[in-house]
Design a protein around this motif. Structure first.
Motif, mmCIF file in Angstrom:
data_model
loop_
_atom_site.group_PDB
_atom_site.id
_atom_site.type_symbol
_atom_site.label_atom_id
_atom_site.label_comp_id
_atom_site.label_asym_id
_atom_site.label_seq_id
_atom_site.Cartn_x
_atom_site.Cartn_y
_atom_site.Cartn_z
ATOM 1 N N GLU A 68 0.831 -1.200 0.000
ATOM 2 C CA GLU A 68 0.000 0.000 0.000
ATOM 3 C C GLU A 68 0.869 1.254 0.000
ATOM 4 O O GLU A 68 1.914 1.300 0.655
ATOM 5 C CB GLU A 68 -0.924 0.003 1.211
ATOM 6 N N ALA A 69 0.444 2.281 -0.743
ATOM 7 C CA ALA A 69 1.194 3.533 -0.843
ATOM 8 C C ALA A 69 0.349 4.682 -0.306
ATOM 9 O O ALA A 69 -0.882 4.641 -0.340
ATOM 10 C CB ALA A 69 1.568 3.806 -2.295
ATOM 11 N N ASP A 70 1.050 5.739 0.172
ATOM 12 C CA ASP A 70 0.326 6.922 0.643
ATOM 13 C C ASP A 70 0.021 7.842 -0.544
ATOM 14 O O ASP A 70 0.237 7.476 -1.700
ATOM 15 C CB ASP A 70 1.117 7.633 1.750
ATOM 16 N N ASP A 71 -0.468 9.038 -0.262
ATOM 17 C CA ASP A 71 -0.838 9.982 -1.318
ATOM 18 C C ASP A 71 0.353 10.420 -2.161
ATOM 19 O O ASP A 71 0.179 10.927 -3.271
ATOM 20 C CB ASP A 71 -1.518 11.216 -0.726
ATOM 21 N N TYR A 72 1.575 10.256 -1.637
ATOM 22 C CA TYR A 72 2.785 10.642 -2.364
ATOM 23 C C TYR A 72 3.483 9.431 -2.977
ATOM 24 O O TYR A 72 4.627 9.506 -3.392
ATOM 25 C CB TYR A 72 3.742 11.381 -1.428
ATOM 26 N N TYR A 73 2.790 8.296 -3.009
ATOM 27 C CA TYR A 73 3.286 7.027 -3.549
ATOM 28 C C TYR A 73 4.489 6.484 -2.801
ATOM 29 O O TYR A 73 5.303 5.755 -3.347
ATOM 30 C CB TYR A 73 3.576 7.138 -5.059
ATOM 31 N N ASN A 74 4.596 6.834 -1.538
ATOM 32 C CA ASN A 74 5.596 6.221 -0.678
ATOM 33 C C ASN A 74 4.943 5.047 0.041
ATOM 34 O O ASN A 74 3.802 5.125 0.484
ATOM 35 C CB ASN A 74 6.132 7.223 0.351
ATOM 36 N N SER A 75 5.673 3.973 0.144
ATOM 37 C CA SER A 75 5.176 2.778 0.816
ATOM 38 C C SER A 75 5.880 2.631 2.155
ATOM 39 O O SER A 75 6.884 3.289 2.425
ATOM 40 C CB SER A 75 5.452 1.547 -0.041
ATOM 41 N N HIS A 76 5.367 1.764 2.976
ATOM 42 C CA HIS A 76 5.989 1.483 4.263
ATOM 43 C C HIS A 76 7.215 0.615 3.984
ATOM 44 O O HIS A 76 7.091 -0.574 3.658
ATOM 45 C CB HIS A 76 4.978 0.785 5.175
ATOM 46 N N VAL A 77 8.395 1.215 4.096
ATOM 47 C CA VAL A 77 9.641 0.548 3.709
ATOM 48 C C VAL A 77 9.876 -0.749 4.479
ATOM 49 O O VAL A 77 10.295 -1.748 3.877
ATOM 50 C CB VAL A 77 10.831 1.528 3.810
ATOM 51 N N PRO A 78 9.602 -0.822 5.791
ATOM 52 C CA PRO A 78 9.795 -2.117 6.464
ATOM 53 C C PRO A 78 8.939 -3.247 5.863
ATOM 54 O O PRO A 78 9.394 -4.388 5.790
ATOM 55 C CB PRO A 78 9.396 -1.825 7.909
ATOM 56 N N ASP A 79 7.721 -2.930 5.409
ATOM 57 C CA ASP A 79 6.897 -3.948 4.739
ATOM 58 C C ASP A 79 7.540 -4.400 3.435
ATOM 59 O O ASP A 79 7.536 -5.590 3.101
ATOM 60 C CB ASP A 79 5.493 -3.414 4.452
ATOM 61 N N LEU A 80 8.089 -3.448 2.680
ATOM 62 C CA LEU A 80 8.769 -3.792 1.435
ATOM 63 C C LEU A 80 10.003 -4.662 1.696
ATOM 64 O O LEU A 80 10.250 -5.632 0.986
ATOM 65 C CB LEU A 80 9.179 -2.524 0.672
ATOM 66 N N MET A 81 10.766 -4.299 2.739
ATOM 67 C CA MET A 81 11.955 -5.103 3.073
ATOM 68 C C MET A 81 11.562 -6.521 3.468
ATOM 69 O O MET A 81 12.232 -7.488 3.094
ATOM 70 C CB MET A 81 12.755 -4.437 4.191
ATOM 71 N N THR A 82 10.458 -6.665 4.193
ATOM 72 C CA THR A 82 9.986 -7.989 4.601
ATOM 73 C C THR A 82 9.598 -8.816 3.383
ATOM 74 O O THR A 82 9.966 -9.993 3.272
ATOM 75 C CB THR A 82 8.788 -7.853 5.560
ATOM 76 N N ARG A 83 8.871 -8.203 2.456
ATOM 77 C CA ARG A 83 8.477 -8.921 1.237
ATOM 78 C C ARG A 83 9.682 -9.270 0.381
ATOM 79 O O ARG A 83 9.753 -10.377 -0.174
ATOM 80 C CB ARG A 83 7.489 -8.091 0.421
ATOM 81 N N MET A 84 10.611 -8.347 0.252
ATOM 82 C CA MET A 84 11.812 -8.621 -0.533
ATOM 83 C C MET A 84 12.574 -9.800 0.071
ATOM 84 O O MET A 84 12.989 -10.719 -0.637
ATOM 85 C CB MET A 84 12.718 -7.389 -0.587
ATOM 86 N N GLY A 85 12.724 -9.805 1.392
ATOM 87 C CA GLY A 85 13.416 -10.910 2.060
ATOM 88 C C GLY A 85 12.698 -12.233 1.883
ATOM 89 O O GLY A 85 13.317 -13.273 1.674
ATOM 90 N N ALA A 86 11.369 -12.204 1.947
ATOM 91 C CA ALA A 86 10.590 -13.435 1.778
ATOM 92 C C ALA A 86 10.741 -13.993 0.366
ATOM 93 O O ALA A 86 10.857 -15.208 0.181
ATOM 94 C CB ALA A 86 9.121 -13.171 2.094
ATOM 95 N N VAL A 87 10.752 -13.104 -0.632
ATOM 96 C CA VAL A 87 10.943 -13.558 -2.018
ATOM 97 C C VAL A 87 12.357 -14.105 -2.190
ATOM 98 O O VAL A 87 12.561 -15.148 -2.821
ATOM 99 C CB VAL A 87 10.638 -12.429 -3.024
ATOM 100 N N GLN A 88 13.348 -13.430 -1.604
ATOM 101 C CA GLN A 88 14.720 -13.934 -1.707
ATOM 102 C C GLN A 88 14.846 -15.308 -1.057
ATOM 103 O O GLN A 88 15.554 -16.172 -1.568
ATOM 104 C CB GLN A 88 15.702 -12.952 -1.085
ATOM 105 N N GLU A 89 14.142 -15.523 0.054
ATOM 106 C CA GLU A 89 14.183 -16.827 0.720
ATOM 107 C C GLU A 89 13.601 -17.921 -0.160
ATOM 108 O O GLU A 89 14.045 -19.071 -0.086
ATOM 109 C CB GLU A 89 13.437 -16.771 2.050
ATOM 110 N N LEU A 90 12.608 -17.594 -1.003
ATOM 111 C CA LEU A 90 12.055 -18.592 -1.917
ATOM 112 C C LEU A 90 13.116 -19.167 -2.839
ATOM 113 O O LEU A 90 13.030 -20.324 -3.265
ATOM 114 C CB LEU A 90 10.936 -17.979 -2.770
ATOM 115 N N PHE A 91 14.128 -18.345 -3.157
ATOM 116 C CA PHE A 91 15.148 -18.749 -4.119
ATOM 117 C C PHE A 91 16.518 -18.940 -3.473
ATOM 118 O O PHE A 91 17.521 -19.019 -4.168
ATOM 119 C CB PHE A 91 15.211 -17.733 -5.262
ATOM 120 N N ALA A 92 16.556 -19.026 -2.146
ATOM 121 C CA ALA A 92 17.806 -19.315 -1.431
ATOM 122 C C ALA A 92 17.984 -20.831 -1.355
ATOM 123 O O ALA A 92 18.220 -21.398 -0.293
ATOM 124 C CB ALA A 92 17.789 -18.675 -0.053
ATOM 125 N N VAL A 93 17.822 -21.461 -2.492
ATOM 126 C CA VAL A 93 17.897 -22.912 -2.627
ATOM 127 C C VAL A 93 18.835 -23.232 -3.791
ATOM 128 O O VAL A 93 19.309 -22.339 -4.486
ATOM 129 C CB VAL A 93 16.493 -23.514 -2.894
#
Length: 151
Positions: A68-93
């Motif tokens: 989700e983004a605010d009115d200035y199209y900024n997102s909650h960076v910790p949420d983005l970092m969590t998702r990025m880490g989760a996707v990276q874990e999918l391919f840490a094989v």
């Protein structure tokens, strides 16, 4: 040859399995773009010589995460970092099963911005050269057995 569409669809399937309630796009969406979501797209592809009938293929797939983004199209960076880490874990094989092939993961890089996070995963595998099935067979070979002539 293994299709790049099959590779990106396999990646999409893993992301959908990890985030079942989120939309996973395969193309850019100009209207009605939903957040949170993901975009899976093919990145750089490199084909190197492996042998006379074989190629070494390095294909990069980029998974972009949106929250989700605010009115200035900024997102909650910790949420983005969590998702990025989760996707990276999918391919840490070791690799990814695509059809009847097992593609080796050689790189897994993440990059977090203020409104999205990207994970670039590079897969490496060998495949037949295109057109190799159309080459004629060698045919007959004649050999002479025995000691060299003149001795």
């Amino acid at each position: 040859m293994l299709s790049f569409l099959a590779i990106t669809e396999a990646v999409k399937g893993l992301v959908e399995e990890r985030y079942p309630g989120n939309t996973v796009y395969m193309e850019r969406v100009p209207v009605d773009f939903a957040r949170p979501s993901f975009l899976v797209e093919l990145g750089p592809v490199e084909m190197l010589d492996a042998s006379c009938g074989c190629l070494e293929v390095k294909a990069t797939v980029v998974v972009t995460a949106f929250v989700e983004a605010d009115d200035y199209y900024n997102s909650h960076v910790p949420d983005l970092m969590t998702r990025m880490g989760a996707v990276q874990e999918l391919f840490a094989v070791d690799g990814l099963q695509v059809e009847d092939r097992f593609l080796h993961v050689t790189a897994n890089k993440g990059n977090c911005q203020f409104d999205y996070a990207e994970t670039s995963v590079t897969f490496q595998y060998q495949d037949d050269r295109p057109g190799g099935d159309e080459w004629p067979l060698m045919g007959e070979i004649q050999t002479k057995w025995g000691p060299p002539q003149g001795e």
